[in-house]
Design an enzyme around this catalytic site. Structure first.
Site, PDB file in Angstrom:
ATOM      1  N   ASP A   1       0.877  -1.174   0.000  1.00  0.00           N
ATOM      2  CA  ASP A   1       0.000   0.000   0.000  1.00  0.00           C
ATOM      3  C   ASP A   1       0.912   1.221   0.000  1.00  0.00           C
ATOM      4  OD1 ASP A   1      -1.713   2.095   0.581  1.00  0.00           O
ATOM      5  OD2 ASP A   1      -2.956   0.914   1.929  1.00  0.00           O
ATOM      6  N   ILE A   2       1.186   1.747  -1.195  1.00  0.00           N
ATOM      7  CA  ILE A   2       2.200   2.783  -1.349  1.00  0.00           C
ATOM      8  C   ILE A   2       1.523   4.152  -1.408  1.00  0.00           C
ATOM      9  CG2 ILE A   2       2.312   2.257  -3.835  1.00  0.00           C
ATOM     10  CD1 ILE A   2       5.267   3.195  -3.730  1.00  0.00           C
ATOM     11  N   GLU A   3       1.802   4.957  -0.390  1.00  0.00           N
ATOM     12  CA  GLU A   3       1.135   6.248  -0.238  1.00  0.00           C
ATOM     13  C   GLU A   3       2.115   7.301   0.275  1.00  0.00           C
ATOM     14  OE1 GLU A   3      -2.881   6.259   1.502  1.00  0.00           O
ATOM     15  OE2 GLU A   3      -2.617   4.123   1.910  1.00  0.00           O
ATOM     16  N   ASN A   4       1.629   8.545   0.287  1.00  0.00           N
ATOM     17  CA  ASN A   4       2.286   9.663   0.953  1.00  0.00           C
ATOM     18  C   ASN A   4       3.705   9.864   0.442  1.00  0.00           C
ATOM     19  OD1 ASN A   4       2.602  11.803   2.679  1.00  0.00           O
ATOM     20  ND2 ASN A   4       2.137  10.681   4.544  1.00  0.00           N
TER      21      ASN A   4
ATOM     22  N   TRP B   1       5.120   7.288  -1.988  1.00  0.00           N
ATOM     23  CA  TRP B   1       4.493   7.412  -3.306  1.00  0.00           C
ATOM     24  C   TRP B   1       5.050   8.593  -4.085  1.00  0.00           C
ATOM     25  CZ3 TRP B   1       2.060   4.702  -6.666  1.00  0.00           C
ATOM     26  CH2 TRP B   1       1.135   5.237  -7.565  1.00  0.00           C
TER      27      TRP B   1
END
Length: 667
Positions: free
Chosen positions: A485-488, A491
């Site tokens: 879950d690649i975020e923030n 990302w």
């Protein structure tokens, strides 16, 4: 009914050769639909579904088709009518006078027939509208195909540019006003400037005479490219003409084609050059057809390549007389099939001139049985950091779900994985939860990343180090599925995104059978530029990622329902994955997914309702996507007075209402 398909293709041939036609298909489900819906509840359709007309006069489907030039076309509409009553329609081309056409009963809704008519198409874009004329509506429409007759295209040698060659008329049987006689020397040439009606593969057909017994070879060049050596052997006498064919690729617009003598005898006498046609020899039948894989809704096939005197341009996979796929290469996947159904196919090859080979030997495959419950596609996120969630066994008993996505693995400040960055990977409450799920007959996906906290992708400064951190998680729990879950901040960095991709390539290579999921945010129309970059990097790096998943919420603004916005976002994802990887539609859907958020989201204008979840379920069932999940299981209940939205949905519901909807999905 399904999307209509219109087949239009270009063949250019000799003046003496009849005009030929080729077919392109347009699925009904991709057309503009007025008072009708896309469905897949009957078998035998092509593409991803068919279009079911509403039972009302005036319901219609409009196809937009492109013809390379104006001309007559044979239009074929594939349909099913499971009633005994005719369901007539009018067919209008470009808004002109409609033509009435009967669509009589086909026995049942799983049996398809074809209705044909002739129409005149304009060069460029055309609209073809099929409108129901009775209160019963129209039949179910699968696709539309059109064969467009194309003219021939000849270029006389005497009109070309000549070097060490001359125009002559002292032999008989030529066309035009004469022919070209090469001077007996090396280097003489005839050069044509040709403008095909479309770019792409073509056949160059040279009509010539060679009254000697000695070969007079020519070097054929197209647009100054590498020369192709071609023999021009004797034709018995100078009044006897023959044709040599050379495959080539032409550009849009003007092209130069030069035929240069390569021996001191010069070249043969050249009469004309014809582009595209003249090939009357079909390819050989495809060999060794075989089934390479099946799912509950698809059968994958492969076969050995055909051979042809000019060149094979593609194949057609037929079930009976119905074309189910038209791949360029030697494999295809046919989707939209019923579970536990048996299908027999043959394959034919098609060459540049449109010649069709004999069929292959038949090959039969059977789809797998349908699932009896939700599988790993439905694995709601479960976060131990908040909310007083029920035990996994209780959730499994109440909803039927068997899989959970446990979140999140983060960095402990170094390149070392821990739960939430603080709890030991093994031996604690997280492992106890996994053990309980597996003891109850379920399993887990473990998710690495999320919005908050310190990310492994940033703390591990190389792809090999990051792969090592991922491997610790995989090995600790003998994982079948890993979610990134690649975020923030993770990302936002192109360097980190590439590192994640390279690390996943390593762990997939080291763990055969491991499935990987990459999850990220989206706009209502699909991935933003960063998302597109991530997918493109994956494809260009050779990452065979199993599931690309978007989170269709926290849009920062949207129109319509969240269900509709989700469908739009996932369709945008589908387009990007298909473009990057070159998958078929069916294979692309099998590599994408969605992870929604139940109830109120972080954006004040977003409420994902139970109705929205039903919309998502219907979309997943129609397209057989690989992942249908949501954030977050602890929130799948109504809030009490002053309830914390981290522990409840913020909407009126019974416990696990959202989970129970997605639990109906069987892949």
């Amino acid at each position: 009914m399904r999307r209509a398909i219109l087949a239009l293709s270009l063949l250019l041939g000799f003046t003496a050769t009849p005009a030929q036609a080729a077919t392109t298909r347009y699925e009904a489900e991709n057309a503009a639909i007025s008072q009708g819906v896309v469905e897949s509840n009957h078998t035998g359709y092509s593409g991803t579904g068919f279009v079911n007309y509403d039972n009302v006069t005036g319901s219609s489907i409009t196809f937009t088709v492109s013809a390379p030039q104006a001309g007559q076309a044979t239009i074929a509409l594939r349909y099913a009518n499971g009633t005994t009553a005719n369901r007539p329609m009018t067919i209008a081309v470009n808004g002109g006078t409609p033509t009435a056409k009967d669509f009589n009963g086909t026995g049942n809704w799983d049996t398809w027939a074809t209705a044909t008519l002739t129409a005149t198409l304009n060069a460029g874009s055309n609209t073809i509208t099929a409108t129901a004329t009775t209160a019963n509506g129209g039949p179910n429409l699968d696709y539309l195909e059109a064969d467009v007759q194309q003219p021939t295209n000849d270029y006389q040698a005497e009109d070309a540019t000549l070097s060490q060659a001359m125009v002559a008329t002292n032999h008989t049987g030529f066309t035009g006003t004469g022919f070209v006689d090469y001077v007996n020397t090396t280097g003489g040439y005839v050069e044509w400037t040709v403008t095909p009606q479309q770019a792409g593969a073509a056949v160059l057909a040279f009509r010539y005479a060679n009254g000697t017994t000695v070969n007079r070879p020519l070097a054929i060049t197209v647009n100054g490219g590498a020369p192709v050596a071609q023999d021009f052997t004797g034709t018995a006498n100078w009044d006897t003409w023959a044709t040599i064919q050379v495959p080539a690729t032409l550009n849009a617009g003007a092209n130069t084609i030069r035929a240069t003598a390569t021996t001191a005898n010069g070249g043969p006498n050249l009469d004309k050059l014809s582009i595209g046609g003249g090939d009357g020899q079909p390819p050989t039948a495809p060999g060794n057809p075989r089934v390479t894989g099946t799912t509950s809704s698809s059968i994958s096939l492969a076969w050995d390549a055909s051979t042809d005197d000019v060149g094979v341009t593609g194949y057609r996979v037929l079930e009976g007389s119905t074309v189910q796929a038209s791949p360029a290469g030697t494999s295809a996947t046919i989707g939209g099939l019923a579970a536990s159904s048996t299908h027999t196919y043959t394959i034919v090859a098609v060459d540049v001139a449109g010649n069709v080979s004999p069929p292959s030997a038949p090959v039969t495959g059977t789809t797998q049985p349908g699932s009896t419950g939700p599988g790993m596609a439905v694995a709601p996120y479960k976060y131990a950091g908040w909310g007083s969630s029920s035990t996994p066994a209780a959730v499994m008993s109440a909803t039927g779900v068997k899989w959970f996505t446990l979140a999140f693995i983060l960095s402990d400040g170094t390149c070392n994985p821990k739960w939430d960055g603080t709890r030991a990977l093994t031996g604690g409450t997280d492992q106890a939860a996994i053990n309980a799920i597996r003891s109850a007959g379920g399993d887990v996906v473990i998710s690495v990343g999320g919005w908050s906290g310190t990310k492994l992708g940033e703390k591990c400064t190389s792809a090999s180090a990051l792969a090592g951190a991922y491997q610790k998680v995989i090995s600790a729990f003998n994982l079948k599925v890993l979610d990134i879950d690649i975020e923030n901040t993770e990302w936002a960095s192109a360097t980190v995104r590439q590192r994640v991709i390279d690390a996943l390539k390593t762990v997939k290579a080291n763990n055969p059978g491991l499935k990987t999921v990459i999850t990220f945010g989206t706009t209502p129309s699909g991935p933003d530029s960063t998302g597109v970059d991530m997918i493109t990097r994956g494809a260009n790096s050779g990452l065979a990622n199993d599931v690309w998943t978007v989170m269709p919420f926290d849009f920062g603004g949207h129109t319509g329902t969240m269900g509709a916005a989700t469908v739009s976002a996932v369709e945008g994802l589908k387009a990007r994955v298909k473009a990057a990887y070159g998958y078929s539609d069916a294979v692309t859907y099998a590599h994408i997914g969605l992870s929604s958020m139940n109830g109120k989201t972080d954006d004040a204008d977003e409420v994902v309702s139970l109705t929205d979840f039903r919309t998502m379920l219907a979309y997943a069932q129609e397209h057989h996507i690989a992942r249908l999940t949501f954030w977050e299981l602890n929130r799948d209940r109504a809030c009490g007075s002053g309830g914390d939205l981290n522990a409840c949905s913020g909407v009126s519901q019974q416990p696990y209402d959202f989970t129970k909807i997605f639990a109906q999905y069987t892949g």
